[in-house]
Design a protein around this motif. Structure first.
Motif, PDB file in Angstrom:
ATOM      1  N   UNK C 264       0.814  -1.220   0.000  1.00 13.45           N
ATOM      2  CA  UNK C 264       0.000   0.000   0.000  1.00 13.45           C
ATOM      3  C   UNK C 264       0.848   1.271   0.000  1.00 13.45           C
ATOM      4  N   UNK C 265       2.158   1.112  -0.212  1.00 14.87           N
ATOM      5  CA  UNK C 265       3.076   2.251  -0.226  1.00 14.87           C
ATOM      6  C   UNK C 265       2.823   3.150   0.987  1.00 14.87           C
ATOM      7  N   UNK C 266       2.759   2.521   2.142  1.00 11.69           N
ATOM      8  CA  UNK C 266       2.431   3.230   3.381  1.00 11.69           C
ATOM      9  C   UNK C 266       3.718   3.659   4.063  1.00 11.69           C
ATOM     10  N   UNK C 267       3.838   4.925   4.449  1.00  8.75           N
ATOM     11  CA  UNK C 267       5.112   5.413   4.995  1.00  8.75           C
ATOM     12  C   UNK C 267       5.355   4.965   6.443  1.00  8.75           C
ATOM     13  N   UNK C 268       5.617   3.692   6.627  1.00  2.00           N
ATOM     14  CA  UNK C 268       5.874   3.179   7.980  1.00  2.00           C
ATOM     15  C   UNK C 268       7.247   2.550   8.074  1.00  2.00           C
ATOM     16  N   UNK C 269       7.470   1.900   9.203  1.00  2.00           N
ATOM     17  CA  UNK C 269       8.763   1.259   9.479  1.00  2.00           C
ATOM     18  C   UNK C 269       9.110   0.166   8.470  1.00  2.00           C
ATOM     19  N   UNK C 270       8.113  -0.603   8.078  1.00  2.00           N
ATOM     20  CA  UNK C 270       8.359  -1.745   7.199  1.00  2.00           C
ATOM     21  C   UNK C 270       8.886  -1.304   5.851  1.00  2.00           C
ATOM     22  N   UNK C 271       8.180  -0.347   5.274  1.00  2.00           N
ATOM     23  CA  UNK C 271       8.584   0.232   3.999  1.00  2.00           C
ATOM     24  C   UNK C 271      10.001   0.799   4.106  1.00  2.00           C
ATOM     25  N   UNK C 272      10.239   1.510   5.212  1.00  2.00           N
ATOM     26  CA  UNK C 272      11.526   2.143   5.473  1.00  2.00           C
ATOM     27  C   UNK C 272      12.632   1.081   5.530  1.00  2.00           C
ATOM     28  N   UNK C 273      12.355  -0.007   6.245  1.00  3.69           N
ATOM     29  CA  UNK C 273      13.346  -1.079   6.367  1.00  3.69           C
ATOM     30  C   UNK C 273      13.650  -1.690   5.008  1.00  3.69           C
ATOM     31  N   UNK C 274      12.597  -2.041   4.244  1.00  2.78           N
ATOM     32  CA  UNK C 274      12.802  -2.691   2.949  1.00  2.78           C
ATOM     33  C   UNK C 274      13.605  -1.781   2.010  1.00  2.78           C
ATOM     34  N   UNK C 275      13.243  -0.496   1.971  1.00  2.52           N
ATOM     35  CA  UNK C 275      13.981   0.457   1.133  1.00  2.52           C
ATOM     36  C   UNK C 275      15.463   0.442   1.457  1.00  2.52           C
ATOM     37  N   UNK C 276      15.761   0.456   2.752  1.00  2.00           N
ATOM     38  CA  UNK C 276      17.166   0.612   3.137  1.00  2.00           C
ATOM     39  C   UNK C 276      17.927  -0.693   3.082  1.00  2.00           C
ATOM     40  N   UNK C 277      17.201  -1.832   3.069  1.00  4.34           N
ATOM     41  CA  UNK C 277      17.895  -3.089   2.811  1.00  4.34           C
ATOM     42  C   UNK C 277      18.378  -3.080   1.370  1.00  4.34           C
ATOM     43  N   UNK C 278      17.504  -2.642   0.438  1.00  4.87           N
ATOM     44  CA  UNK C 278      17.928  -2.579  -0.969  1.00  4.87           C
ATOM     45  C   UNK C 278      19.093  -1.625  -1.143  1.00  4.87           C
TER      46      UNK C 278
END
Lengths: 545, 272, 318
Positions: C264-278
Motif C-alpha cells: 500500500x506504499x504506506x510510509x511506515x517502518x516496514x517500507x523504510x526497512x525494505x527500502x534501506x535493505x535494498x
C-alpha cells in the motif's frame, strides 16, 4: 411399584460414535438393556471391569453422556418423572438439586480459579435450596462431619492448596450441600493411596448414613463396594450379569463371572525359606535425585534364586527408586548391590552385557514399555539377537517357544502392540524379559494397571514361570493382596526406609509396627462389615490426609 | 493399501502437477522465459492463455518457469532446514546436558527475532544470489524444525520402551534409529509439508520485496512485483502467481493433514 | 504474592537479556558476516582508495567489539546513528514512521482481536456444525494466502472496481484522524485477514480445551445454565490462553506489516526497512531490526506475564 422407589431405570440403552483409524465412523452400543431400581436412602453398587459401562450408567441417572455418548433408549425415572423427557432445561433442574455427582479425580473436577467454598455452595444457591449464608453454614458442618481439618476455614482455600484425599471429601461435601435425593459416586477412592482410601471410604459411608441420601456407588473393586452398598449390580460389556444384596453377591454369587470376581487374588502359594547365599543383596543403599532429599535411606534386603521378594509401599515410599538403583539407572550415593556373588558397578554404562542380561525388568504400563512400531516378533526377538546372537529361523523358533510359554499362540508374532489387549501386552513384556534367560526379574507394579481377573492371570503365569525357570522376582507393588498371593519374603517401605522386612509369614504376623499395621488394616477385604472393624482397630493416622 | 480420502487425493494430484511442471518447465512452456512476444499486459488469448506481462512476455511461460525457480528454492531450503534441524534436534534430545542447553538457548535467541526481519537484516549485507537465499532461509527455518524434533524426541526418550532398550545395553545408534526415529517420523513428515509451504511463502515474499530472486529470472513473488502496477488499471496479471502459491499451499496442507491424521490414529490405537 | 512478583521480575529480566543478545546477533549479522559493507555500498567498480576512505569513515577499521559497544551505547542514549544514504539522523527519520506503523497495527488489532475471539466462540458454540466448518474452511484457505495476494485483491475490489477507498495509503502529519483512518482501512483489513485465521483457530482450540476439562463437566452436572458454565467456570480459565493467542498474533502482525506497507506504499517502518535493505544502508537496517525485535520480544513477554498472573496456583501458593 412401591412408594419409596427413588430411581427406576428401565431398559437403558446407550450408544456412542467411534472413529476407528482407517474406517468410517460408526455407532457402538455401550450399555444394552439395563434396568435397575433404587429405593430412597439405599446404596446400590455398580461393579465391573473397564468397558463394563458402569460410569456411563451412573451418569445416565443425571441424563448426561460424556463425549459422544448418547442415551438412545429406555427411561430414567427419578422421583416418579422420566428425566429424559424434560429436555436440557428439565435436566438442569434435576442436576445439582435432586442428583449430585462425585468424580474420580477431584483434583481435575474442581475449578482451579475459584475457592472451594464458592464451588461447594454454588449448586445449592443456584437451585434456591438455600441462601448463601445457610449454604455456607451447611458446608462447614459437612466439612466437619467428613473429617476435614479446620472446617471453618478450609473453604477459603483453592483446590491446589488441599491434598487429594481432602479434595475427595470436599467433593462429597459439595454433593451433600444441595441436600439431593441421590448422589452418584464415580470411583471416588480409586486414585487414592490405600491408607487414605479407607478413611475417605469411611467418611463417605458415614455421611450417607447420617443424611439418608441414596447413592449409586461405581467402582471396579468388589471389596470396596461391599463395604458401602446395600445392593450390588455386576456389569460386564454393558450388560447386567447379576444383581442381589451385597451379602448375597459376596457370600453366595450365582453367576460364574461374579464367582471369579469374588475369588480374585485367592491364589495359593507355598512360601519358600531364604537360602544362605542370596542371589541379590542390597547393602545399605542410599540414593537421591540430585538434591539433598534422600529418596532411599540405608536400604538393605536380600533375595534368593527362584524366590520372590515383595517391596510394598505407597506412593512416595521409594519402592520404585529402589528398582532404579538396582538396575543402575540411578546410581546410589552410598551402599552396594551384590548380584550372584559379584558387586555390580553402580552405573548402567559400566555394567557388562551379562550383568544386564541376568537382570531384566517388567513395567507397570505395558503400553509404553513396548515400541509401538515393532512387531511382537521384533520385541521378543531382539534380546535373543542381542544377547545370544540368534538370527533368522533359529530366532523365530525361539520366539514361538516363548509365546507358548506365556500362553499365547505363535499367531501373535506378527502383531503390533496396539493390536493386543492389556493382559496380552503384559505377557509379551514377560516373554521379552524371559528371552534374556535372566536370574532376576524386577516387576514394577506389573498388575496395577490391569483389571482384577486379568491381573490374576498374569500372577499365575509368573508363578508357573518361576517354578519352571527358577527365576527370582523383585516384586514392587502397593497392593498387599498381590503380595500375599505370591511373595516369599516382604519388605515394607515407608518414606524411603524399610520399616519391616523378613519372611512373609513373619512380616504378616503380629505384633506389627504402626505403619505395617495401618497398611495391612487398610486393604479392603471381601467381607461385609470389614470397614468398621478396620477403622476401630487402627493405631495410626494415615499420612495422605 | 489404505483408502486415500478425496481431499488428500486432490491435494496429492495438484501438488504432483506443480512439481511435474517445475521439472519439465522447458518442455511444456509455450514461449521462452524472457522473450518479449506481445504488447504490455495483453489480455488472455488463444496465443497467450494468461495474457502477457508488464513488458510483453508470455505470462503463462513466466509462471511455469517462475514455479520452477520458486519450487526449487523452497525444496532446497526445506531439505537444508529439515536435515540440519532434525539431526541437531535429535542429538540435543538424546545427549541432553550442556550440549542440549547450548543448542536450545541459541535457537531461542534466533527465534526471538521475526524470521523475515532477520532475513532482511542479513540480506542487507550479503549479495542476493540463489545459494545464499537457500542457506539463509534454510538456516532460519531450521530453528523451528529443531524445536519440534527435539520436543518429539524428548517425549519418546523418556518412554519405558526406550528405558528398556537402555537396560538391555543397546547403543546410542540403535536407540536413535530403531527406537526413537520410527516413532518420530510421522509428526516430522507432516511438519515437512508445513515447512515447505512456509518456504514457498517466504521466498515469494522476499522476491516481492525485491530482495529475493533477481530479474530477469522469473519466480512467483517476482512476477507479482513486476505486474503489481497493473492492479490499479484493473489488470489482474499480478494475481496469477498469488493464486498459484495459494493452491500449492492448500494442496500441500491437505496432504500434510492426511499424513498427520493417519499417524495420530496409529499412535492413539490402544487395542482391546 | 511473593512468587508472582519474583516470576514476573524474572520474565522482565529475561526479556531484557534476550534483547541484549538480539542486539549482538543483529550486529553480528550485519558486521561480521562475510559481506563487505563498504563494497556493498560503493559497488564492484569502486576504487581501492574510495573503499578505504569509506571504511575509515564508517569506523570499520576498529575492532568489532569496540564498534558494537559504541553502537550499543548510542542506542541506549537514544542515538541510533546516521543514515548512510540520506545522511539524516535515524531516530528522527524513524519516529514518525514508527508512529504510522503503530497506528496501522493498532487499527488492525482493534478490528482483528474482537472479531477473532467472536468467531472462535461461535465456532466452539456450533462445534462440528456448519458455522464451525465454514469458519474452519475459510480460515484454512486464508492461512495459505500470501499477504500481498490479499492486499491486491482488496485493492482490485475496493479501490479499482468500487473506488470506495484509496489504493495507496498516503498519510501526512497534518491529516485528521478520520482521514487517516480512511487511508489505512484497506491495509488494516489486509492485516486483519492475515492474522484472523491463526488467532481464531488458536482461540477455538484454547476454549475447547477448557470446555473439555473435568471442572466444566462438574459445573454442567450442577445444573448451571450454559451462560453460567461459560462465564463462571470456563471464562476465568480461558483468559490466559486467549491473551497468549492474541499476543502471539500481534507479534506475527509485526512481520505482516512489512509486506502490507510495501503493497500500500504506506510510509511506515516496514517500507523504510525494505527500502534501506535494498540500498544496503546498514545503520538503518540495524536500528529497524532492533526495534522490530524489541516489539516482538515485548509482546511475547507480555503473553508470558499474563499467563503467570492468571495462574491461580501461582497467585495463591500453598
Amino acid at each position: 411399584m412401591a412408594d419409596d422407589t427413588l430411581l427406576d431405570i428401565r431398559n437403558l440403552r446407550i450408544e456412542a460414535t467411534v472413529y476407528p483409524p482407517g474406517e468410517d465412523p460408526h455407532d457402538i452400543v455401550i450399555v444394552d438393556d439395563v434396568s435397575l431400581t433404587l429405593e430412597k436412602g439405599k446404596v446400590l453398587g455398580l461393579i465391573g471391569e473397564s468397558g463394563a459401562g458402569k460410569s456411563t450408567i451412573g451418569l445416565s441417572a443425571m441424563g448426561y453422556g460424556r463425549g459422544g455418548v448418547r442415551i438412545t433408549g429406555g427411561e430414567v425415572v427419578l422421583n416418579g418423572r422420566d428425566i429424559l423427557q424434560g429436555g436440557i432445561r428439565g435436566l438442569r433442574k434435576v442436576r445439582g438439586k435432586e442428583v449430585c455427582y462425585v468424580a474420580q479425580s477431584a483434583a481435575a473436577a474442581f475449578n482451579p480459579a475459584h475457592k472451594l467454598m464458592d464451588q461447594v455452595v454454588e449448586a445449592a444457591i443456584e437451585h434456591g435450596s438455600a441462601t448463601r449464608t445457610e449454604a455456607r453454614e451447611r458446608a462447614v458442618t459437612l466439612f466437619g462431619k467428613l473429617g476435614l481439618p479446620d472446617p471453618d476455614h478450609i473453604g477459603q482455600r483453592y483446590p491446589h492448596q488441599v491434598s487429594g484425599g481432602q479434595l475427595q471429601r470436599v467433593m462429597t461435601a459439595m454433593a451433600l450441600c444441595s441436600q439431593p435425593d441421590l448422589i452418584v459416586f464415580d470411583e471416588p477412592t480409586t486414585a487414592l493411596d490405600v491408607t487414605t482410601q479407607i478413611d475417605v471410604l469411611a467418611a463417605i459411608k458415614e455421611a450417607i448414613r447420617d443424611t439418608g441420601v441414596a447413592a449409586l456407588y461405581i467402582t471396579h473393586d468388589l471389596a470396596v463396594v461391599a463395604q458401602v452398598s446395600d445392593h450390588i449390580m455386576v456389569l460386564r460389556n454393558g450388560k447386567k450379569v447379576e444383581y442381589g444384596t451385597a451379602k448375597q453377591i459376596i457370600e453366595a454369587p450365582k453367576e460364574e463371572y461374579t464367582r471369579e470376581l469374588v475369588s480374585v487374588r485367592s491364589i495359593g502359594h507355598d512360601e519358600k525359606t531364604a537360602d544362605k547365599s542370596p542371589l541379590l543383596s542390597v547393602r545399605n543403599v542410599t540414593a537421591s535425585y540430585g538434591g539433598s532429599v534422600k529418596v532411599l535411606k540405608n536400604v538393605s534386603v536380600e533375595l534368593s534364586l527362584g524366590q520372590t521378594l515383595a517391596i510394598v509401599g505407597e506412593s512416595g515410599s521409594g519402592k520404585s527408586t529402589l528398582a532404579r538403583a538396582i538396575t543402575g539407572l540411578l546410581p546410589p550415593s552410598e551402599g552396594e548391590i551384590v548380584f550372584d556373588g559379584r558387586t555390580l558397578p553402580p552405573r548402567l554404562d559400566q555394567r557388562s552385557k551379562d550383568d544386564l542380561r541376568e537382570l531384566q525388568m517388567i513395567y507397570q504400563m505395558a503400553d509404553v514399555a513396548m515400541n509401538p512400531r515393532q512387531t511382537v516378533r521384533t520385541i521378543i526377538g531382539r534380546p535373543l539377537e542381542f544377547y545370544f546372537g540368534l538370527r533368522g529361523a533359529e530366532r523365530d523358533r525361539r520366539v514361538d517357544e516363548l509365546l507358548e510359554e506365556i500362553e499365547m499362540g505363535n499367531g501373535f508374532a506378527d502383531r503390533y502392540p496396539a493390536e493386543l489387549s492389556g493382559g496380552q501386552k503384559q505377557r509379551v513384556c514377560i516373554a521379552r524379559a524371559l528371552a534374556a534367560k535372566p536370574k532376576l526379574i524386577i516387576c514394577d507394579e506389573v498388575t496395577s494397571a490391569l483389571d482384577p481377573l486379568v491381573a490374576d492371570g498374569i500372577l499365575k503365569l509368573l508363578l508357573n514361570l518361576q517354578k519352571r525357570e527358577n527365576v527370582a522376582y523383585l516384586f514392587i507393588t502397593h497392593d498387599l493382596a498381590t503380595v500375599k498371593a505370591i511373595a516369599d519374603s516382604i519388605a515394607v517401605m515407608f518414606q524411603g526406609e524399610v520399616v519391616r522386612y523378613g519372611q512373609k509369614s513373619d512380616v504378616l504376623a503380629p505384633p506389627f509396627d504402626d505403619y505395617t499395621d495401618l497398611l495391612l488394616s487398610s486393604v479392603p477385604e471381601m467381607q461385609i462389615g470389614w470397614l468398621e472393624k478396620a477403622i476401630a482397630g487402627r493405631k495410626m493416622e494415615s499420612a495422605g490426609n | 493399501m489404505k483408502r486415500i480420502p478425496p481431499a488428500a487425493l486432490i491435494g496429492l494430484i495438484i501438488t504432483s502437477l506443480y512439481f511435474l511442471s517445475a521439472i519439465f518447465a522447458p518442455v511444456i512452456s509455450p514461449y521462452p522465459m524472457t522473450e518479449i512476444v506481445g504488447g504490455v499486459w495483453d489480455p488472455p488469448s488463444a496465443a497467450h492463455w494468461l495474457g502477457t506481462d508488464n513488458i510483453g512476455r508470455d505470462l503463462l511461460s513466466r509462471m511455469i518457469y517462475g514455479g520452477r525457480t520458486t519450487i526449487f528454492i523452497a525444496t532446497a531450503a526445506t531439505v537444508l532446514s529439515f536435515t540440519s534441524g532434525s539431526v541437531l534436534g535429535f542429538t540435543a534430545a538424546v545427549l541432553g546436558g550442556w550440549a542440549d542447553q547450548l543448542l536450545s538457548r541459541f535457537v531461542d535467541l534466533v527465534m526471538s527475532i521475526p524470521t523475515l526481519i532477520f532475513a532482511l537484516v542479513v540480506l542487507s549485507v550479503m549479495p542476493v544470489t540463489i545459494p545464499i537465499l537457500i542457506v539463509v532461509m534454510g538456516f532460519l527455518d531450521a530453528t523451528r524444525v529443531f524445536r519440534l524434533s527435539r520436543a518429539v524426541a524428548v517425549d519418546i526418550n523418556v518412554m519405558d520402551f526406550v528405558e528398556a532398550a537402555k537396560l538391555r545395553g543397546e547403543g546410542r545408534v540403535w536407540i536413535i534409529f530403531r527406537e526413537i526415529l520410527p516413532n518420530a517420523l510421522s509428526p516430522l513428515v507432516a511438519e515437512l509439508g508445513m515447512r515447505f509451504i512456509f518456504m514457498v511463502l517466504f521466498v515469494s515474499t522476499l522476491s516481492f520485496l525485491g530482495l529475493g530472486v533477481q530479474p530477469p529470472l522469473a519466480d512467483w513473488g517476482g512476477i507479482v512485483k513486476e505486474n503489481k502496477d497493473g492492479i490499479v488499471y484493473g489488470i489482474g496479471a499480478a494475481l496469477w502467481p498469488a493464486v498459484a502459491i495459494a493452491t500449492l499451499a492448500i494442496s500441500v496442507n491437505l496432504v500434510a493433514d492426511w499424513v498427520l491424521n493417519r499417524t495420530t490414529s496409529l499412535k492413539g490405537g490402544r487395542g482391546g | 504474592m511473593g512468587i508472582v512478583t519474583r516470576l514476573v521480575a524474572q520474565r522482565l529480566a529475561l526479556g531484557l537479556l534476550l534483547l541484549l543478545a538480539v542486539s549482538v546477533l543483529i550486529f553480528i549479522g550485519t558486521q561480521i558476516l562475510p559481506g563487505d559493507v563498504a563494497q556493498s555500498i560503493l559497488g564492484q567498480s569502486a576504487t581501492p582508495q574510495a573503499l578505504a576512505n569509506l571504511r575509515r569513515d564508517l569506523g570499520l577499521n576498529e575492532p568489532a567489539i569496540t564498534r558494537y559497544f559504541s553502537w550499543l551505547g548510542g542506542v541506549l542514549t537514544g542515538d541510533l546513528g546516521t543514515s548512510l544514504t540520506s545522511g539524516g539522523n535515524i531516530l528522527s527519520e524513524i519516529s514518525t514512521r514508527l508512529a504510522n506503523t503503530l497506528f496501522l497495527a493498532a487499527v488492525a488489532a482493534v478490528i482483528a482481536v474482537p472479531l477473532a475471539i467472536f468467531l472462535g466462540l461461535l465456532a466452539v458454540r456450533y462445534r462440528e456444525r456448519w458455522p464451525d466448518k465454514l469458519i474452519s474452511a475459510v480460515t484454512l484457505s486464508t492461512i495459505s494466502l500470501p499477504e500481498f495476494f490479499i492486499g491486491y485483491v482488496l485493492i482490485l475490489l475496493f479501490a479499482v472496481q468500487r473506488q470506495w477507498f484509496p489504493s495507496v495509503a498516503t498519510v501526512y502529519p497534518s491529516m485528521s484522524f478520520l482521514a487517516r483512518l480512511d487511508a489505512v482501512i484497506l491495509p488494516a483489513l489486509t492485516l486483519t485477514m492475515v492474522i484472523l485465521a491463526h488467532m481464531m483457530r488458536m482461540t477455538r482450540a484454547a476454549i475447547l480445551n477448557v470446555m473439555q476439562s473435568a471442572y466444566v463437566e462438574t459445573a454442567e452436572l450442577k445444573g448451571l445454565s450454559t451462560f453460567q458454565v461459560i462465564w463462571k467456570h470456563a471464562f476465568p480459565n480461558s483468559i490466559a490462553p486467549i491473551v497468549n493467542v492474541v499476543m502471539l498474533n500481534l507479534a506475527y502482525l509485526v512481520v505482516g506489516v512489512v509486506v502490507v506497507e510495501v503493497v500500500f506504499v504506506y510510509p511506515g517502518m516496514g517500507q523504510y526497512l525494505v527500502d534501506h535493505v535494498s540500498k544496503r544502508d546498514v545503520p538503518v537496517v540495524q536500528a529497524c531490526g532492533l526495534i522490530f525485535a524489541a516489539v516482538y520480544i515485548g509482546l511475547n513477554m507480555i503473553a508470558d506475564i499474563v499467563a503467570i498472573l492468571a495462574n491461580p496456583r501461582l497467585r495463591h501458593p500453598k
